[in-house]
Motif scaffolding. Sequence first.
Motif, PDB file in Angstrom:
ATOM      1  N   GLY A 122       0.778  -1.231   0.000  1.00 52.69           N
ATOM      2  CA  GLY A 122       0.000   0.000   0.000  1.00 52.69           C
ATOM      3  C   GLY A 122       0.808   1.279   0.000  1.00 52.69           C
ATOM      4  N   GLU A 123       0.117   2.358  -0.284  1.00 47.91           N
ATOM      5  CA  GLU A 123       0.716   3.679  -0.341  1.00 47.91           C
ATOM      6  C   GLU A 123       1.379   4.028   0.989  1.00 47.91           C
ATOM      7  N   ALA A 124       2.623   4.479   0.927  1.00 44.44           N
ATOM      8  CA  ALA A 124       3.421   4.914   2.081  1.00 44.44           C
ATOM      9  C   ALA A 124       3.660   3.814   3.113  1.00 44.44           C
ATOM     10  N   ALA A 125       3.399   2.576   2.757  1.00 40.37           N
ATOM     11  CA  ALA A 125       3.660   1.456   3.670  1.00 40.37           C
ATOM     12  C   ALA A 125       5.160   1.239   3.800  1.00 40.37           C
ATOM     13  N   GLN A 126       5.550   0.589   4.900  1.00 43.64           N
ATOM     14  CA  GLN A 126       6.954   0.249   5.114  1.00 43.64           C
ATOM     15  C   GLN A 126       7.064  -1.241   5.398  1.00 43.64           C
ATOM     16  N   VAL A 127       7.975  -1.894   4.664  1.00 37.53           N
ATOM     17  CA  VAL A 127       8.245  -3.311   4.844  1.00 37.53           C
ATOM     18  C   VAL A 127       9.607  -3.423   5.518  1.00 37.53           C
ATOM     19  N   GLY A 128       9.661  -4.095   6.667  1.00 36.85           N
ATOM     20  CA  GLY A 128      10.897  -4.217   7.416  1.00 36.85           C
ATOM     21  C   GLY A 128      11.930  -5.076   6.710  1.00 36.85           C
ATOM     22  N   ALA A 129      13.186  -4.839   7.051  1.00 39.98           N
ATOM     23  CA  ALA A 129      14.287  -5.609   6.485  1.00 39.98           C
ATOM     24  C   ALA A 129      14.097  -7.090   6.784  1.00 39.98           C
ATOM     25  N   GLY A 130      14.318  -7.917   5.772  1.00 40.34           N
ATOM     26  CA  GLY A 130      14.238  -9.360   5.929  1.00 40.34           C
ATOM     27  C   GLY A 130      12.829  -9.933   5.953  1.00 40.34           C
ATOM     28  N   ALA A 131      11.823  -9.101   5.835  1.00 39.28           N
ATOM     29  CA  ALA A 131      10.436  -9.581   5.861  1.00 39.28           C
ATOM     30  C   ALA A 131      10.140 -10.422   4.624  1.00 39.28           C
ATOM     31  N   VAL A 132       9.190 -11.346   4.776  1.00 43.78           N
ATOM     32  CA  VAL A 132       8.670 -12.105   3.649  1.00 43.78           C
ATOM     33  C   VAL A 132       7.196 -11.730   3.519  1.00 43.78           C
ATOM     34  N   VAL A 133       6.886 -10.974   2.477  1.00 44.34           N
ATOM     35  CA  VAL A 133       5.531 -10.455   2.284  1.00 44.34           C
ATOM     36  C   VAL A 133       4.729 -11.474   1.490  1.00 44.34           C
ATOM     37  N   THR A 134       3.700 -12.047   2.137  1.00 45.93           N
ATOM     38  CA  THR A 134       2.888 -13.100   1.534  1.00 45.93           C
ATOM     39  C   THR A 134       1.471 -12.652   1.214  1.00 45.93           C
ATOM     40  N   LYS A 135       1.090 -11.473   1.732  1.00 44.58           N
ATOM     41  CA  LYS A 135      -0.255 -10.959   1.462  1.00 44.58           C
ATOM     42  C   LYS A 135      -0.210  -9.446   1.389  1.00 44.58           C
ATOM     43  N   ASP A 136      -1.296  -8.843   0.947  1.00 50.09           N
ATOM     44  CA  ASP A 136      -1.354  -7.399   0.762  1.00 50.09           C
ATOM     45  C   ASP A 136      -0.996  -6.655   2.037  1.00 50.09           C
ATOM     46  N   VAL A 137      -0.323  -5.512   1.856  1.00 49.90           N
ATOM     47  CA  VAL A 137       0.043  -4.631   2.953  1.00 49.90           C
ATOM     48  C   VAL A 137      -0.833  -3.384   2.834  1.00 49.90           C
ATOM     49  N   PRO A 138      -1.588  -3.043   3.884  1.00 52.87           N
ATOM     50  CA  PRO A 138      -2.471  -1.869   3.808  1.00 52.87           C
ATOM     51  C   PRO A 138      -1.693  -0.560   3.647  1.00 52.87           C
ATOM     52  N   ASP A 139      -2.354   0.457   3.121  1.00 50.44           N
ATOM     53  CA  ASP A 139      -1.757   1.789   3.038  1.00 50.44           C
ATOM     54  C   ASP A 139      -1.268   2.203   4.424  1.00 50.44           C
ATOM     55  N   GLY A 140      -0.063   2.757   4.484  1.00 50.99           N
ATOM     56  CA  GLY A 140       0.463   3.313   5.723  1.00 50.99           C
ATOM     57  C   GLY A 140       0.840   2.314   6.799  1.00 50.99           C
ATOM     58  N   ALA A 141       0.795   1.027   6.501  1.00 48.37           N
ATOM     59  CA  ALA A 141       1.127   0.014   7.506  1.00 48.37           C
ATOM     60  C   ALA A 141       2.634  -0.206   7.561  1.00 48.37           C
ATOM     61  N   VAL A 143       5.050  -3.364   8.273  1.00 48.24           N
ATOM     62  CA  VAL A 143       5.030  -4.815   8.413  1.00 48.24           C
ATOM     63  C   VAL A 143       6.447  -5.326   8.602  1.00 48.24           C
ATOM     64  N   ALA A 144       6.560  -6.435   9.329  1.00 47.40           N
ATOM     65  CA  ALA A 144       7.862  -7.060   9.549  1.00 47.40           C
ATOM     66  C   ALA A 144       7.641  -8.527   9.856  1.00 47.40           C
ATOM     67  N   GLY A 145       8.705  -9.318   9.713  1.00 50.45           N
ATOM     68  CA  GLY A 145       8.667 -10.714  10.104  1.00 50.45           C
ATOM     69  C   GLY A 145       8.489 -11.671   8.952  1.00 50.45           C
ATOM     70  N   VAL A 146       8.458 -12.965   9.339  1.00 46.20           N
ATOM     71  CA  VAL A 146       8.305 -14.061   8.391  1.00 46.20           C
ATOM     72  C   VAL A 146       7.208 -14.973   8.913  1.00 46.20           C
TER      73      VAL A 146
END
Length: 168
Positions: A122-141, A143-146
Amino acid sequence: MIASNVKLGDGTVIHHRDLVNLYGCTIGTRTRIGTFVEIQKNVVVGKDCKISSHSFLCEGVTLEDGVFIGHGVMFTNDTYPRAINPDGSLQTEEDWILIPTLVKRHASIGSNATILPGVTIGEAAQVGAGAVVTKDVPDGAIVAGVPARVIGRVNDGPVDMFALGEME
């Protein structure tokens, strides 16, 4: 190598042109691309993006404007990759289904994150280092982890990892 069929926007900076592999893609204006980056055919990168070294953007990926890609980020475009078909023949492009991925404007993906196919970040979302993104990330969220899960919101200020039980 930058193939002749790459569309580069004005002001795009490629730090070491001999140490990238770009072919059949479109890169927006003022985007910066680090060394050892591969961007495959039919990828669209918006304007004002930064793609850090050692990252891989496969066919089917779209980055909107102002997206940050950290070092070593890997995108995928096939849920069940195989080298051969059940009959033992080598697979070709006709033997698999391309699953597109969208990263919306101003999103940020940390180093060594892996993005599975078919997700929208999503817009302006942040994905943490090393994360494995398996599903949609909401705007402004954030997320981190596996697998990656929401641990906060960009506008909420710093995330207290201790309170979330993520750190001891």
